[in-house]
Design a protein around this motif. Structure first.
Motif, PDB file in Angstrom:
ATOM      1  N   GLU A   1     -33.012 -26.767  70.954  1.00 16.38           N
ATOM      2  CA  GLU A   1     -32.832 -27.301  69.604  1.00 16.38           C
ATOM      3  C   GLU A   1     -33.609 -26.524  68.553  1.00 16.38           C
ATOM      4  O   GLU A   1     -33.460 -26.773  67.358  1.00 16.38           O
ATOM      5  CB  GLU A   1     -33.269 -28.772  69.579  1.00 16.38           C
ATOM      6  CG  GLU A   1     -32.405 -29.683  70.458  1.00 16.38           C
ATOM      7  CD  GLU A   1     -32.892 -31.124  70.459  1.00 16.38           C
ATOM      8  OE1 GLU A   1     -33.865 -31.427  69.720  1.00 16.38           O
ATOM      9  OE2 GLU A   1     -32.329 -31.937  71.209  1.00 16.38           O
ATOM     10  N   VAL A   2     -34.417 -25.572  68.973  1.00 17.04           N
ATOM     11  CA  VAL A   2     -35.194 -24.766  68.022  1.00 17.04           C
ATOM     12  C   VAL A   2     -34.272 -23.733  67.372  1.00 17.04           C
ATOM     13  O   VAL A   2     -33.563 -23.006  68.077  1.00 17.04           O
ATOM     14  CB  VAL A   2     -36.365 -24.056  68.728  1.00 17.04           C
ATOM     15  CG1 VAL A   2     -37.111 -23.145  67.756  1.00 17.04           C
ATOM     16  CG2 VAL A   2     -37.311 -25.080  69.337  1.00 17.04           C
ATOM     17  N   PRO A   3     -34.236 -23.640  66.049  1.00 20.15           N
ATOM     18  CA  PRO A   3     -33.357 -22.666  65.390  1.00 20.15           C
ATOM     19  C   PRO A   3     -33.852 -21.231  65.550  1.00 20.15           C
ATOM     20  O   PRO A   3     -34.987 -20.981  65.968  1.00 20.15           O
ATOM     21  CB  PRO A   3     -33.394 -23.098  63.917  1.00 20.15           C
ATOM     22  CG  PRO A   3     -34.691 -23.822  63.765  1.00 20.15           C
ATOM     23  CD  PRO A   3     -34.956 -24.476  65.079  1.00 20.15           C
ATOM     24  N   GLN A   4     -32.995 -20.274  65.202  1.00 16.78           N
ATOM     25  CA  GLN A   4     -33.343 -18.862  65.261  1.00 16.78           C
ATOM     26  C   GLN A   4     -34.271 -18.494  64.108  1.00 16.78           C
ATOM     27  O   GLN A   4     -34.245 -19.114  63.052  1.00 16.78           O
ATOM     28  CB  GLN A   4     -32.072 -18.014  65.190  1.00 16.78           C
ATOM     29  CG  GLN A   4     -31.064 -18.269  66.306  1.00 16.78           C
ATOM     30  CD  GLN A   4     -31.465 -17.585  67.600  1.00 16.78           C
ATOM     31  OE1 GLN A   4     -32.175 -16.580  67.584  1.00 16.78           O
ATOM     32  NE2 GLN A   4     -31.026 -18.122  68.725  1.00 16.78           N
ATOM     33  N   ALA A   5     -35.076 -17.477  64.327  1.00 13.30           N
ATOM     34  CA  ALA A   5     -35.950 -16.958  63.275  1.00 13.30           C
ATOM     35  C   ALA A   5     -36.127 -15.467  63.499  1.00 13.30           C
ATOM     36  O   ALA A   5     -35.601 -14.884  64.458  1.00 13.30           O
ATOM     37  CB  ALA A   5     -37.283 -17.692  63.269  1.00 13.30           C
ATOM     38  N   GLU A   6     -36.891 -14.861  62.609  1.00 11.94           N
ATOM     39  CA  GLU A   6     -37.115 -13.414  62.702  1.00 11.94           C
ATOM     40  C   GLU A   6     -38.341 -13.067  63.541  1.00 11.94           C
ATOM     41  O   GLU A   6     -38.455 -11.956  64.050  1.00 11.94           O
ATOM     42  CB  GLU A   6     -37.274 -12.833  61.296  1.00 11.94           C
ATOM     43  CG  GLU A   6     -36.047 -13.015  60.418  1.00 11.94           C
ATOM     44  CD  GLU A   6     -36.333 -12.687  58.969  1.00 11.94           C
ATOM     45  OE1 GLU A   6     -35.837 -11.646  58.499  1.00 11.94           O
ATOM     46  OE2 GLU A   6     -37.067 -13.473  58.311  1.00 11.94           O
TER      47      GLU A   6
ATOM     48  N   PRO B   1     -36.861 -11.999  68.064  1.00 12.30           N
ATOM     49  CA  PRO B   1     -37.076 -10.748  68.813  1.00 12.30           C
ATOM     50  C   PRO B   1     -38.512 -10.242  68.796  1.00 12.30           C
ATOM     51  O   PRO B   1     -38.835  -9.300  69.510  1.00 12.30           O
ATOM     52  CB  PRO B   1     -36.160  -9.763  68.082  1.00 12.30           C
ATOM     53  CG  PRO B   1     -36.152 -10.259  66.664  1.00 12.30           C
ATOM     54  CD  PRO B   1     -36.238 -11.757  66.753  1.00 12.30           C
ATOM     55  N   LEU B   2     -39.370 -10.868  67.979  1.00  7.44           N
ATOM     56  CA  LEU B   2     -40.733 -10.374  67.797  1.00  7.44           C
ATOM     57  C   LEU B   2     -41.725 -11.514  67.919  1.00  7.44           C
ATOM     58  O   LEU B   2     -41.468 -12.632  67.442  1.00  7.44           O
ATOM     59  CB  LEU B   2     -40.871  -9.724  66.414  1.00  7.44           C
ATOM     60  CG  LEU B   2     -42.223  -9.077  66.080  1.00  7.44           C
ATOM     61  CD1 LEU B   2     -42.392  -7.788  66.888  1.00  7.44           C
ATOM     62  CD2 LEU B   2     -42.320  -8.789  64.586  1.00  7.44           C
TER      63      LEU B   2
ATOM     64  N   GLN C   1     -42.965  -5.817  57.834  1.00  5.74           N
ATOM     65  CA  GLN C   1     -41.801  -5.814  58.710  1.00  5.74           C
ATOM     66  C   GLN C   1     -40.559  -6.373  58.010  1.00  5.74           C
ATOM     67  O   GLN C   1     -39.476  -6.389  58.600  1.00  5.74           O
ATOM     68  CB  GLN C   1     -42.095  -6.677  59.958  1.00  5.74           C
ATOM     69  CG  GLN C   1     -43.311  -6.247  60.753  1.00  5.74           C
ATOM     70  CD  GLN C   1     -42.974  -5.259  61.844  1.00  5.74           C
ATOM     71  OE1 GLN C   1     -41.805  -5.026  62.126  1.00  5.74           O
ATOM     72  NE2 GLN C   1     -43.971  -4.670  62.455  1.00  5.74           N
ATOM     73  N   GLY C   2     -40.726  -6.842  56.768  1.00  3.45           N
ATOM     74  CA  GLY C   2     -39.606  -7.432  56.045  1.00  3.45           C
ATOM     75  C   GLY C   2     -39.187  -8.786  56.591  1.00  3.45           C
ATOM     76  O   GLY C   2     -38.017  -9.178  56.497  1.00  3.45           O
TER      77      GLY C   2
END
Length: 249
Positions: A75-80, A121-122, A179-180
């Motif tokens: 249930e955790v959303p995507q992030a950078e 991814p990081l 890293q933007g």
């Protein structure tokens, strides 16, 4: 300034406040103010006894933890990026072979779960140390643990200057800006999350809180009414968070 803040926190803790009250009672007794000394002594003992009760400790910790209940990984959303705050792993001292896992090491373990679930991814690990006592930074110690949990080194970025949560947020924001990155999953202990989330949001980051290390558990009523050293420790940490958040505001 760091030492002064540590002393102030110690005095605000239930144990520190009780010891200060006991010392004040002793001084009053020495100057002949026995009545005042008696009541200060009683208040110091009652204050220590109250915050040593699991019922009181669970109440104050529950106030913080209930703001960010557990979330299933799916249930955790995507992030950078996943940002993991220090406080769960003690770096090895000079002459030691390995870091030491503390009660808050769930933070690192949970971040590894999120990474393996491809939620970001990081992974940014944030936490410094006192070089006179530690052979490495807390971020490096967490990185060693994360590699043991299967997270590749190239997926991790270390912030190893910070010594408190305010600096965690400031120095992490600098790295993320390079890293933007502006959208993060913030991982820390549940009782710590309200203050940490506010500090990271103050850095103009979009923060998705993913709290772990929830401490308050249901237990028989009679056990909640018997003083425990672990309850006193939990009360102290929760009060520190509440005071720190109020001061930050």
């Amino acid at each position: 300034m760091f030492v002064v803040s540590k002393v102030a926190i110690a005095l605000m803790s239930p144990l520190g406040a009780s010891l200060f009250g006991g010392l004040l009672a002793l001084l009053l007794a020495l100057v002949g103010r026995k009545r005042h000394a008696f009541w200060f002594g009683i208040l110091a003992l009652l204050w220590l006894w109250f915050w040593s009760l699991p019922a009181a400790s669970n109440w104050v910790r529950g106030y913080l933890e209930d703001q960010h209940p557990p979330i299933a990984i799916q249930e955790v959303p995507q992030a950078e990026a996943i940002v993991v705050l220090g406080g769960g792993v003690s770096p090895a001292g000079h002459g030691d072979l390995y870091p030491n896992l503390e009660s808050g090491s769930d933070r690192v373990w949970h971040a590894a779960r999120l990474y393996h679930a491809s939620k970001a991814p990081l992974v940014l690990l944030t936490g410094g140390s006192d070089p006179s006592h530690s052979a490495a930074s807390e971020a490096e110690a967490m990185g060693q643990f994360m590699q043991d949990l299967g997270v590749p080194g190239q997926a991790m970025v270390l912030e190893n200057r910070s010594r408190n949560t305010t600096q965690n947020a400031e120095y992490s924001a600098e790295i993320l800006a390079e890293q933007g990155i502006s959208r993060i999953l913030l991982v820390t202990s549940a009782y710590h999350m309200p203050r940490a989330k506010g500090l990271f949001e103050a850095q103009d980051l979009e923060v998705i809180p993913v709290a772990t290390d929830h401490e308050v558990l249901s237990r028989p009523l009679w056990r909640n009414l018997l003083p425990e050293t672990s309850a006193l420790d939990g009360s102290s940490r929760a009060i520190k968070e509440i005071v720190g958040r109020l001061v930050g505001r």
